[in-house]
Design a protein around this motif. Structure first.
Motif, PDB file in Angstrom:
ATOM      1  N   VAL A  44      95.881  66.197 -32.813  1.00 22.70           N
ATOM      2  CA  VAL A  44      96.260  64.932 -33.435  1.00 22.70           C
ATOM      3  C   VAL A  44      94.967  64.160 -33.656  1.00 22.70           C
ATOM      4  N   ALA A  45      94.468  64.160 -34.877  1.00 22.89           N
ATOM      5  CA  ALA A  45      93.270  63.379 -35.203  1.00 22.89           C
ATOM      6  C   ALA A  45      93.746  62.170 -35.998  1.00 22.89           C
ATOM      7  N   TYR A  46      93.463  60.973 -35.484  1.00 21.52           N
ATOM      8  CA  TYR A  46      94.022  59.794 -36.147  1.00 21.52           C
ATOM      9  C   TYR A  46      92.948  58.743 -36.386  1.00 21.52           C
ATOM     10  N   PHE A  47      93.182  57.978 -37.447  1.00 20.97           N
ATOM     11  CA  PHE A  47      92.304  56.864 -37.792  1.00 20.97           C
ATOM     12  C   PHE A  47      93.202  55.670 -38.076  1.00 20.97           C
ATOM     13  N   GLU A  48      93.025  54.610 -37.301  1.00 23.23           N
ATOM     14  CA  GLU A  48      93.933  53.465 -37.356  1.00 23.23           C
ATOM     15  C   GLU A  48      95.365  53.969 -37.163  1.00 23.23           C
ATOM     16  N   ASP A  49      96.270  53.704 -38.122  1.00 22.85           N
ATOM     17  CA  ASP A  49      97.663  54.142 -37.901  1.00 22.85           C
ATOM     18  C   ASP A  49      98.003  55.411 -38.676  1.00 22.85           C
ATOM     19  N   PRO A 159     107.479  63.199 -33.809  1.00 23.74           N
ATOM     20  CA  PRO A 159     106.705  62.358 -34.732  1.00 23.74           C
ATOM     21  C   PRO A 159     106.883  60.867 -34.446  1.00 23.74           C
ATOM     22  N   VAL A 160     108.103  60.463 -34.097  1.00 28.07           N
ATOM     23  CA  VAL A 160     108.349  59.057 -33.763  1.00 28.07           C
ATOM     24  C   VAL A 160     107.526  58.659 -32.551  1.00 28.07           C
ATOM     25  N   VAL A 161     107.543  59.524 -31.544  1.00 32.10           N
ATOM     26  CA  VAL A 161     106.775  59.253 -30.318  1.00 32.10           C
ATOM     27  C   VAL A 161     105.280  59.207 -30.630  1.00 32.10           C
ATOM     28  N   ARG A 167     100.236  53.564 -32.377  1.00 31.52           N
ATOM     29  CA  ARG A 167     100.339  52.116 -32.611  1.00 31.52           C
ATOM     30  C   ARG A 167      99.979  51.328 -31.371  1.00 31.52           C
ATOM     31  N   THR A 168     100.521  51.770 -30.237  1.00 32.00           N
ATOM     32  CA  THR A 168     100.344  51.001 -28.997  1.00 32.00           C
ATOM     33  C   THR A 168      99.083  51.421 -28.241  1.00 32.00           C
TER      34      THR A 168
END
Ligand code: ZN
Length: 185
Positions: A44-49, A159-161, A167-168
């Protein structure tokens, strides 16, 4: 399994005195061949949201979106496998030192274990779809519908989790299993 990978002799399922399961053993050289689950490593590579996702060019689930992931190769660490898949599928170079464990999923029915790392990207990356991806993108939760996800049977409500945790910024390691004797999704 029909033939020995050592000597190409025929193998057969045999009871071994020290083992409760029958095993494939070579009738010629007596080598025992153990069949164990394969490990799939993802990231899981993420940037902001937004999360890096790859639209699959290959079956199964061609055309659907998935995290970059693949089988670990011999001689690789888990982190190296995750980084290699991200680079091959999306042209993204990851800092191995910053990978954190995100989830562990057992899939006993298909003899696989999926483990996923997470990493927050320090800046918006330049992406490039590799040969296994039709396209790659950083996507927000609302960009995909439930049916757009590959391997949805394994994912459940993940995906929801996933987006909730991004986000949090509150993460905990998930472990769960799908199939086998006990299903807990
Ligand atoms: Zn053999």
């Amino acid at each position: 399994m029909r033939y020995c990978s050592e000597c190409a002799g025929a193998v057969s399922l045999q009871s071994l005195e020290y083992d409760s399961r029958k095993r494939y053993r070579c009738n010629t050289c007596s080598r025992v061949h153990y069949l164990n689950p394969k490990i799939v490593v993802g990231c899981v590579a993420y940037f902001e949201d937004r999360v890096l996702l790859c639209r699959r060019a290959l079956e199964p689930d061609r055309g659907l979106w998935a995290l970059p992931a693949g089988f670990i190769e011999e001689g690789e660490s888990l982190e190296e496998a995750a980084a290699r898949e991200a680079e091959e599928e999306a042209g993204l170079k990851l800092d191995l030192q910053r990978l954190e464990l995100y989830s562990l999923l057992s899939l006993p029915d298909i003899n696989q274990v999926w483990m996923t790392f997470r990493i927050e990207l320090p800046r918006e990356p330049t992406l490039r779809a590799g040969p296994e991806s039709l396209e790659v993108a950083l996507l927000r939760e609302g960009d995909l519908k439930v049916n757009d996800w590959a391997f949805s049977v394994h994912l459940g409500n993940r995906p929801v989790v996933l987006f909730e945790q991004i986000r949090t910024k509150r993460f905990s390691v998930h472990t769960w299993s799908v199939g086998g004797k006990k299903t807990a999704v």
